[in-house]
Write a protein that holds these residues in place. Structure first.
Motif, PDB file in Angstrom:
ATOM      1  N   ASP A 187      10.205   1.270 -12.855  1.00  0.00           N
ATOM      2  CA  ASP A 187       9.463   0.428 -11.915  1.00  0.00           C
ATOM      3  C   ASP A 187       8.094   1.042 -11.657  1.00  0.00           C
ATOM      4  OD1 ASP A 187       9.770  -1.896  -9.864  1.00  0.00           O
ATOM      5  OD2 ASP A 187       8.851  -0.257  -8.763  1.00  0.00           O
ATOM      6  N   GLY A 233       6.043   0.618  -9.088  1.00  0.00           N
ATOM      7  CA  GLY A 233       5.625   0.459  -7.700  1.00  0.00           C
ATOM      8  C   GLY A 233       5.467  -0.996  -7.303  1.00  0.00           C
ATOM      9  N   ARG A 279      13.627   4.608  -9.672  1.00  0.00           N
ATOM     10  CA  ARG A 279      12.416   4.921 -10.439  1.00  0.00           C
ATOM     11  C   ARG A 279      12.584   4.578 -11.909  1.00  0.00           C
ATOM     12  NH1 ARG A 279       7.133   4.781  -9.902  1.00  0.00           N
ATOM     13  NH2 ARG A 279       6.054   6.225 -11.292  1.00  0.00           N
ATOM     14  N   MET A 333      -2.276  -0.467 -10.285  1.00  0.00           N
ATOM     15  CA  MET A 333      -1.696   0.592  -9.474  1.00  0.00           C
ATOM     16  C   MET A 333      -2.288   1.928  -9.907  1.00  0.00           C
ATOM     17  SD  MET A 333       0.480  -0.790  -7.388  1.00  0.00           S
ATOM     18  CE  MET A 333       1.550   0.569  -6.952  1.00  0.00           C
ATOM     19  N   PRO A 346      -1.623   5.727  -8.880  1.00  0.00           N
ATOM     20  CA  PRO A 346      -0.868   6.667  -8.060  1.00  0.00           C
ATOM     21  C   PRO A 346      -1.728   7.814  -7.603  1.00  0.00           C
ATOM     22  CG  PRO A 346      -0.273   6.888 -10.374  1.00  0.00           C
ATOM     23  CD  PRO A 346      -1.159   5.682 -10.276  1.00  0.00           C
TER      24      PRO A 346
END
Length: 523
Positions: free
Chosen positions: A59, A61, A75, A154, A156
């Motif tokens: 995944d 996020g 995760r 995304m 991180p």
């Protein structure tokens, strides 16, 4: 090793995608290998990757999470033949495939009943292009490009200890401070040096310890702590006992407060997050920032169902704030973008907003979706908030254009009569607004080029009546708050309760504002 994804549920059930890449990203942006134009799917939702001889799903996020066989993965999870993968409303069946340089397709079976499909490299290469599914019906190229333009990626955040720079000076924990150096011969009478450090008092037989003028000056220069030490040295026994007792009481109080703070308490049960819109306003708030009831970093999707044998149109009502620009939060209904939330004004906490959903976008007797999508989050983390959401459904009469125009003109006349009597009856302002609004919605069913002048008049009178309602709401709230400030609590209760006579429904936010003001007064 390659793999195959087959859509098992939804409007494109049976659609197949085959890949031989080591990494395949699935999401809503054009950079993904499988593009799903579905509001419940995040921009970059999940990734399938090859590690060693095994395939895993990870995944990325996503807002709604990724499920394997109905369970949300934390995760990363190993994938097996026949696993069901859910991303928002889209469900895939997973099947690994082995690649052969040449040759026909075959089926291999293992002892436990699992099977692996073997396909030729030439067959597999035919489906290695990007897969696209769930594209909105009749979507133009510009609309698809706009979806990609608004997509975000995304990013991180990196966390960890800060690396030390080469050549940086390191502190020596064994190095002692030399700020205070006292030579033993310079000490006043009755003062000794302990361990070569700070001076301390020595008890002189038959006399009270004393400090020299130099020591007193030094203590005063140390500030508050030094003055406290000086007081302690000069205090008598009774003063010291009193100070010790007060310090003990304060310490016990602080300790009791700390124990109370860390004691376990009964957990506060929060209602389940609302996922659907109805005809009554939902006052819960959604978004990001302090005080939001249900945190949603970048989007919030609601369902609503329309049960009607005839055509209908809908109006999504909401309130919003912390919107900084006109292209920050979009509104999408059934995959079609209808507009953007307007930027904040001074009356953002009092302003009721709405967006019209045309009849051709409404799926009757099915589940419809409306999505508020903050296109800047992530990677940013800008606050935003929506609340007081509800859905209004207006049935379109099965009449020709002449009949619809006649109905609209009749509703307009009723609204005009109520408007002329707005100062006679408490609810006349609201009734006038409602009739003007119904006339406008009725004429929305007529093609734009055939709409009469009553259409424009209805919208203008509707907005005029809405401004009058807002002014009346502010007037009544001010009377209630003024009465409370002067201690006239019964009058304050009457003024705030009287609001329901002017606003018989919670469709206007005035009732909710009155409830909030009364709760603040009770506090």
């Amino acid at each position: 090793m390659g793999f195959q994804l087959v859509i098992s549920e939804g409007k494109e059930a049976g659609r197949e995608f085959e890949f031989d890449q080591d990494s395949v990203v699935i999401g809503r942006t054009a950079e993904c290998d499988v593009i799903l134009y579905e509001a419940g799917v995040s921009r970059k939702h999940a990734r399938i990757l090859l590690e060693g001889a095994s395939l895993f799903i990870e995944d990325l996020g996503s807002s709604n999470g990724t499920k394997v066989n109905g369970a949300i993965i934390a995760r990363k999870q190993l994938l097996k033949d026949g696993d069901s993968i859910s991303m928002g409303p889209v469900v895939f069946n997973f099947k690994p495939v082995e690649l052969e340089p040449e040759g026909p397709t075959a089926e291999n079976s293992s002892e436990d009943g699992a099977h692996t499909r073997v396909v030729s490299m030439s067959e597999l290469k035919k489906s290695r292009n990007k897969g696209v599914a769930m594209m909105p019906k009749d979507a133009s190229r510009d609309q698809v490009a706009e979806m990609g333009r608004r997509s975000t990626q995304m990013m991180p955040a990196l966390k960890g200890p800060r690396p030390s720079l080469p050549g940086a000076r390191k502190s020596d924990p064994n190095k002692k401070s030399a700020r205070l150096a006292v030579r033993e011969n310079d000490l006043p009478e009755g003062v000794e040096v302990a361990g070569g450090g700070r001076p301390r008092l020595a008890r002189v037989s038959g006399e009270r310890p004393s400090l020299s003028a130099a020591d007193k000056a030094r203590f005063k220069r140390e500030g508050g702590l030094g003055r406290a030490k000086l007081w302690w040295f000069e205090a008598n026994q009774n003063q010291r006992i009193a100070a010790s007792t007060a310090g003990g009481i304060i310490t016990l109080g602080l300790l009791a407060g700390l124990i109370f703070a860390v004691m376990p308490r009964d957990p506060i049960t929060r209602p389940a997050e609302p996922e659907a819109l109805f005809g009554d306003p939902n006052e819960a708030s959604f978004g990001l920032g302090a005080g939001v009831d249900y945190e949603r970093e970048d989007s919030k999707t609601f369902d609503f169902e329309v049960k009607s044998p005839v055509q209908v149109m809908a109006v999504v009502h909401y309130m919003a704030r912390d919107i900084n620009s006109k292209d920050e939060v979009s509104i999408t209904v059934n995959g079609v973008e209808l507009g953007w939330l307007p930027p904040d004004t001074l009356d953002a906490n009092e302003r009721a907003l709405e967006v019209l959903v045309p009849a051709h976008l409404i799926k009757r007797n099915e589940i419809n979706t409306v999505t508020f999508d903050n296109v800047r989050n992530p990677p940013e983390a800008d606050p935003w908030r929506i609340w007081n959401l509800w859905i209004e459904v207006a049935v379109l009469p099965e009449k020709d254009d002449v009949g619809l125009i006649a109905d609209a003109e009749e509703k307009y006349r009723r609204g005009q009569l109520k408007w002329e009597q707005r100062d006679i009856g408490a609810s006349n302002r609201w009734d006038a607004y409602k009739n003007f609004r119904e006339a406008w919605l009725t004429l929305e069913a007529i093609p734009r080029e055939k709409r009469p002048y009553t259409y424009q008049l209805s919208r203008e009178k509707m907005n005029e009546a809405l401004r009058a309602l807002d002014e009346k709401c502010n007037e009544l709230l001010l009377k209630g708050k003024s009465a409370f400030q002067f201690g006239k609590y019964d009058q304050a209760r009457y003024e705030l309760g009287h609001i329901k006579d002017f606003f018989p429904t919670r469709a206007h936010p005035c009732q909710g504002r009155a409830d909030y003001e009364w709760q603040q007064m009770e506090l």
